[in-house]
Design a protein around this motif. Sequence first.
Motif, PDB file in Angstrom:
ATOM      1  N   ARG A   1       0.821  -1.205   0.000  1.00  0.00           N
ATOM      2  CA  ARG A   1       0.000   0.000   0.000  1.00  0.00           C
ATOM      3  C   ARG A   1       0.862   1.265   0.000  1.00  0.00           C
ATOM      4  N   LEU A   2       1.961   1.221   0.723  1.00  0.00           N
ATOM      5  CA  LEU A   2       2.876   2.364   0.691  1.00  0.00           C
ATOM      6  C   LEU A   2       3.490   2.530  -0.695  1.00  0.00           C
ATOM      7  N   ARG A   3       3.768   1.409  -1.356  1.00  0.00           N
ATOM      8  CA  ARG A   3       4.342   1.480  -2.705  1.00  0.00           C
ATOM      9  C   ARG A   3       3.333   2.126  -3.669  1.00  0.00           C
ATOM     10  N   ALA A   4       2.065   1.773  -3.525  1.00  0.00           N
ATOM     11  CA  ALA A   4       1.043   2.384  -4.381  1.00  0.00           C
ATOM     12  C   ALA A   4       0.952   3.880  -4.120  1.00  0.00           C
ATOM     13  N   LEU A   5       1.022   4.271  -2.846  1.00  0.00           N
ATOM     14  CA  LEU A   5       1.000   5.688  -2.492  1.00  0.00           C
ATOM     15  C   LEU A   5       2.208   6.403  -3.084  1.00  0.00           C
ATOM     16  N   SER A   6       3.364   5.771  -2.996  1.00  0.00           N
ATOM     17  CA  SER A   6       4.587   6.358  -3.552  1.00  0.00           C
ATOM     18  C   SER A   6       4.502   6.499  -5.061  1.00  0.00           C
ATOM     19  N   ASN A   7       3.935   5.493  -5.723  1.00  0.00           N
ATOM     20  CA  ASN A   7       3.848   5.521  -7.181  1.00  0.00           C
ATOM     21  C   ASN A   7       3.029   6.696  -7.689  1.00  0.00           C
ATOM     22  N   VAL A   8       1.907   6.971  -7.033  1.00  0.00           N
ATOM     23  CA  VAL A   8       1.076   8.063  -7.526  1.00  0.00           C
ATOM     24  C   VAL A   8       1.726   9.406  -7.244  1.00  0.00           C
ATOM     25  N   LEU A  24      -7.015   0.992  -6.906  1.00  0.00           N
ATOM     26  CA  LEU A  24      -6.531   0.058  -7.933  1.00  0.00           C
ATOM     27  C   LEU A  24      -5.526  -0.921  -7.343  1.00  0.00           C
ATOM     28  N   HIS A  25      -4.718  -0.438  -6.409  1.00  0.00           N
ATOM     29  CA  HIS A  25      -3.772  -1.343  -5.746  1.00  0.00           C
ATOM     30  C   HIS A  25      -4.518  -2.453  -4.995  1.00  0.00           C
ATOM     31  N   GLU A  26      -5.609  -2.090  -4.321  1.00  0.00           N
ATOM     32  CA  GLU A  26      -6.379  -3.101  -3.601  1.00  0.00           C
ATOM     33  C   GLU A  26      -6.968  -4.119  -4.562  1.00  0.00           C
ATOM     34  N   LEU A  27      -7.463  -3.663  -5.714  1.00  0.00           N
ATOM     35  CA  LEU A  27      -8.003  -4.581  -6.707  1.00  0.00           C
ATOM     36  C   LEU A  27      -6.910  -5.489  -7.264  1.00  0.00           C
ATOM     37  N   ALA A  28      -5.742  -4.924  -7.543  1.00  0.00           N
ATOM     38  CA  ALA A  28      -4.642  -5.720  -8.087  1.00  0.00           C
ATOM     39  C   ALA A  28      -4.144  -6.736  -7.071  1.00  0.00           C
ATOM     40  N   THR A  29      -4.040  -6.322  -5.809  1.00  0.00           N
ATOM     41  CA  THR A  29      -3.594  -7.239  -4.757  1.00  0.00           C
ATOM     42  C   THR A  29      -4.563  -8.409  -4.609  1.00  0.00           C
ATOM     43  N   ASN A  30      -5.858  -8.103  -4.623  1.00  0.00           N
ATOM     44  CA  ASN A  30      -6.863  -9.162  -4.526  1.00  0.00           C
ATOM     45  C   ASN A  30      -6.788 -10.090  -5.738  1.00  0.00           C
ATOM     46  N   ALA A  31      -6.525  -9.519  -6.935  1.00  0.00           N
ATOM     47  CA  ALA A  31      -6.432 -10.335  -8.150  1.00  0.00           C
ATOM     48  C   ALA A  31      -5.218 -11.255  -8.104  1.00  0.00           C
TER      49      ALA A  31
END
Length: 350
Positions: free
Chosen positions: A192-199, A253-260
Amino acid sequence: MSDTERNSLGTLDWVLILAPYRKDAAYTASLLQERGLRAQAASPEDLKDLLALSPGVLVVTHEALDSEAIATVGGFLHAQPNWSEIPIVVLLDRAAQQSRIQAALSAAWPRSRQIFYQRPVAALELISGIQSALLTRARQRDVRDYLERETELRHELNHRVKNILATVVSIFDMTRRGATSTDGLAQDFKGRLRALSNVHSAVFDAGGETVTLTDVSKSVLAPYISKGQSGITIEGPEVLLSRDAGTTLALSLHELATNAIKYGGLSQPEGRIRLEWNVVSSSEPMLTLRWTETGGPTVVEPSRVGYGTRYMRAALTSLFGEAPDLVFASDGLRFSISGLLSRLTPEVLS
């Protein structure tokens, strides 16, 4: 002096003349105006008010400098900000004792920048000196603007850091509540931190306070594509998002990708993900975003609502003004949300 005349005077780019005797003020003003320099004559009565408008240069005849005028100029000099140092051009009569006058003014105006000319002075010499003084003031103005911008950036940075830290704390607290092991907590929290960093990187690369929906999507899904997952399709028109909207969508989107990756369309080689969006134009354009998974294992609706689902529902409802639709269909998860595009785009100042 009228309000219109006052409003026409810019900061630091005009000359104030205090020469109340004979025709010195009119002559000097005419001389400057012929060279394209703005000038304004002052009477002893309005000297204080005109100084408050921040002239670039003060031109004064020494006979005009009585005790009241010296005190008025001294008060203005004392109140100047650190970046400012107004040049004062003093016009002396031929018989005037420059050393005595200079000593008296230096005592009354410590650390002031004084330039002395003996009259009669050649017009070209006086104009050249005043132009040089105005250039100095222009550089001072650049310093002022830089300092103001630096202060603004420090306040903005402080605000941003506080917001980011608050987001990190919130992400950690909600991740911890849903964790079943230390390793799981660490892995989910880092993701989740990586997703925050990416945006935030995407916004920075865009060079401002906005980011495109395409850049947000690619920044979140790029790690999965780089791991050999070729079954990810991203498609949609150019949509400009505000920083906050981009951050919310990136985390969702990160949550959706992680679940996928764990349970859905990215957990098997033949799995496919399609992320698409479209804008329906009308009096108030609407944005619709869809995430569709196929080719993965049979989907079973979870028995409890996890952090990711809770976050998406709360954050996206707040962002779009409408709740997302999350369908655990047996052949693959389907997610969609619609809302007014104006809620996601940057505000336009009129």
